[in-house]
Design a protein around this motif. Sequence first.
Motif, PDB file in Angstrom:
ATOM      1  N   HIS A  26      12.094  58.801  -1.976  1.00  0.00           N
ATOM      2  CA  HIS A  26      12.444  58.316  -3.312  1.00  0.00           C
ATOM      3  C   HIS A  26      11.535  58.881  -4.403  1.00  0.00           C
ATOM      4  O   HIS A  26      11.501  58.356  -5.510  1.00  0.00           O
ATOM      5  CB  HIS A  26      12.406  56.785  -3.326  1.00  0.00           C
ATOM      6  CG  HIS A  26      13.550  56.188  -2.576  1.00  0.00           C
ATOM      7  ND1 HIS A  26      13.554  56.078  -1.193  1.00  0.00           N
ATOM      8  CD2 HIS A  26      14.751  55.722  -2.995  1.00  0.00           C
ATOM      9  CE1 HIS A  26      14.704  55.535  -0.808  1.00  0.00           C
ATOM     10  NE2 HIS A  26      15.438  55.321  -1.873  1.00  0.00           N
ATOM     11  N   ASP A  69      22.110  55.671  -0.291  1.00  0.00           N
ATOM     12  CA  ASP A  69      21.380  54.472  -0.718  1.00  0.00           C
ATOM     13  C   ASP A  69      22.169  53.191  -0.467  1.00  0.00           C
ATOM     14  O   ASP A  69      21.584  52.116  -0.346  1.00  0.00           O
ATOM     15  CB  ASP A  69      21.044  54.551  -2.211  1.00  0.00           C
ATOM     16  CG  ASP A  69      20.071  55.669  -2.515  1.00  0.00           C
ATOM     17  OD1 ASP A  69      19.199  55.949  -1.679  1.00  0.00           O
ATOM     18  OD2 ASP A  69      20.184  56.283  -3.597  1.00  0.00           O
ATOM     19  N   ALA A  79      22.690  49.810   2.292  1.00  0.00           N
ATOM     20  CA  ALA A  79      21.339  49.938   2.827  1.00  0.00           C
ATOM     21  C   ALA A  79      21.243  49.345   4.235  1.00  0.00           C
ATOM     22  O   ALA A  79      20.445  49.773   5.040  1.00  0.00           O
ATOM     23  CB  ALA A  79      20.344  49.244   1.901  1.00  0.00           C
ATOM     24  N   GLY A 127      24.827  57.265  -3.246  1.00  0.00           N
ATOM     25  CA  GLY A 127      23.503  57.854  -3.094  1.00  0.00           C
ATOM     26  C   GLY A 127      23.325  59.000  -4.058  1.00  0.00           C
ATOM     27  O   GLY A 127      23.959  59.030  -5.113  1.00  0.00           O
TER      28      GLY A 127
END
Length: 175
Positions: free
Chosen positions: A26, A143, A146, A159
């Motif tokens: 990230h 993403d 999750a 994502g």
Amino acid sequence: FTEVQQLPSTSRPITLQCIASGVGGHLISTAIWQGVTLRSLLEKHGGPAANASYVAFYSVDGCTVSLPLNEVLMADALLAWRMNGVDIPARHGYPMRVLIPGRYGEENAKWLTRVELTDHFVGGLYSDQGWYNGPLHTVSRIDHPADPTPLGRTIEIGGIAFAGNRGIQKVEVST
């Protein structure tokens, strides 16, 4: 610094990614940067000498980044003094930072003190330690969702995909 700020400036979004981000990392973000392009600065001073093949960026902390001049100009490097509408915060390079789309954050020198055109590569902290010195690699990350999602129903997947200034044409997902 004041003279550079008097040149015509431009603002544009530029995404930086840390080389240490890793798979699914990230350490990537986008800001709106304002400054003058390196090309404009060079044109103001008559352009590069015929033998100039590298550009070296020097920082107040002693860090030096050297890259091929033609690649830096092709990427439309920006010497920025504003980030998201305010002066660049100290941790991001105040008062000036070079931004080279398509390069990892480490090659976007912070706290810029000097720009030098040379006919040779100039070693620096990262390059002298053998760190990767090239365009950033394409990355993608899912993403959402999750957490594991039960099979048998439609789910939305979200994502990012990023390839620096090369862009992304499409993203394919296989189940």
